[in-house]
Design an enzyme around this catalytic site. Sequence first.
Site: not given
Length: 472
Positions: A148-150, A253
Site C-alpha cells: 500500500i505504500e509503493s 490506511y
Amino acid sequence: MIYYSMKPLIRVFIIFSICPINLHLQAAENLPVSKNSSGQESLVPLDVSRQNGSALRMLMGIDKNPNSSKPLSVNGTALSWHGTQSLDISIPGLEQPLTQQYIKQYSSPAGLAWLKTVTGRGKLYLPYIIKEVEDMGLPLELAYLPVIESAFLPTAISRSGAVGLWQFMKNSIHGYGMTIDDWRDDRRDFIKSTKGALKKLKDNYTYLQDWPLALAAYNAGLGAVQRAIQKAGTKDYWTLGEKKHLKQETVHYVPKFLAIASILMNPGKYGLEIEWLELPPIELIPVGKMADLRLIEEKAGIPPGVLKSLNPELIYGITPSDPRYNLKVFADHKESILTVLANKDEPLVLYYFHTIHSGDTLSALSRHYGVSVEQIKMANPGIQDRYLQLGSKIKIPALKNVGPYERPIQPSTTIAFEGTHIVQKGETLWAIALAYEVDPEVLATVNGLTLSSILREGSKLKTPIKKTGSTE
C-alpha cells in the site's frame, strides 16, 4: 549475505491449514506512562522508549528472554515462513466494517489481478523484508506494508514527495541509517529503507503499545496521532477514526493494510496464485570509487539492468566515491565484478570534456550537463570557479545524455496528472493504475471516482504522462 532462496516459501502461500492458527502474540495492557510534576500521567518520551533494544519483544510477550533471537511461533512450532500453513494476521481489526469492505474490493477479480502483479514486483525484495521482520520479532504481516505504500516500486514517488518502497519523506530519515546526496537516495535502497521502516514501526509501537496506532503514526506522524489521542481521550485507533480525529487517509490506511495482508497471507482462500522465482543470494561489496553500473555489467558479462534493479538508490547509476558505500550484487556475479573493480587501468566512468570559454562558470556548466558543482569538483581536484583557465579542458561526469545548449529536465518529486487516457472496453481502474504505475485509489480520487466505479468506454481519465524512454 543478504537472503536465501524463495523456493521453500511457495508452499506457504498456496496451501492453507484446516486448523485455526493463533500467532503467539500478547499485547501489553497499558501504554508506558510517566507522571509530571502535577501528578498527571503522560506518555513516555520517545527517546526514553528507544533505550531498551529488546523492549518491543518483551512488551509483546514474544521474547521472554532478551538474549533470545528465536522467531515467532505458530501453535508452538517455530515459524520461519517456510511451512505449509496459511497464517492468521496478529494485528487486530480484521472484523471492522471498513476492513471487510477493503477485503471485498481487493478480493475482486480486478483487485486480485492487481495484487498478483504487485507481489510479482516484490519477489526481489520480500525474502529480505521477511527475514528482517522475523529477526526483529515484529508481526509477520508488516512485510506487506510496501504493497500500500509503493506497490513494491522502489522508485515510487508520492504526490507529497515521499520516496521508495517504504515512502520516506526527506525530513523523516534522520536516525534511520539513510543518506541523500548528489549520487544516491537511500530511500530507494531496499535494504536500508527496510531496516529504517521496521525500526520506525517498532519505535512507534514501543511508544504507543498498539499496532493500529503504530501504523497510523507511520502514515500520519507520531505527533498527529498523539494529538488525536489527547483530543479524543482514547487510545483506540478505530474510535479515533470514527470521531474524525485522524485525517481521512489515515482512517483508511490501517483497514486497507489489514485487508491486503489477510489476502496475501491466505492466497489459496481467495484463489490467488502467486508464483515465486528462485533468486540467487544477494551480497554487499565495497566499491570505493565512482563506477558506472552499465560499464561494470558490460565488462563483467552481466545482463544489462541487473545492477540498477538491485541498486535503484543510485540516482545516475554511478557509485559514489564514498568508501562506506556497498554495492548490492547477486552472489553469482560477485567474483566477476570484483575482478573488474580491481583493474585500475579500466575506466569505469564516462566523461564529457568541456573546453573553458570566456564567461563559463561551474554553476552554468552544472545546469547544462545535469550535474552538481560538487560533482564537477570531485572529477577535477583543485578546480576553483573564480580561476577557470580559458582554453583548458575539464572533465564532467556523463550522468545524462545532453546536447549543446540544452538544459536537462530535473526528475520530478511529485506526480503530475497531466496525461489523458481514453477508457477502452473492459478496462478497470485497477488495470489502468498498473499501466501508469500509480496507486489505484489515487487515480480514482484524482478523477472523482471510487474503486468500485464503473468506467464508460470512451470516457477520459487524468493520468501521469507515461515515460517512453530513459536518459540515464
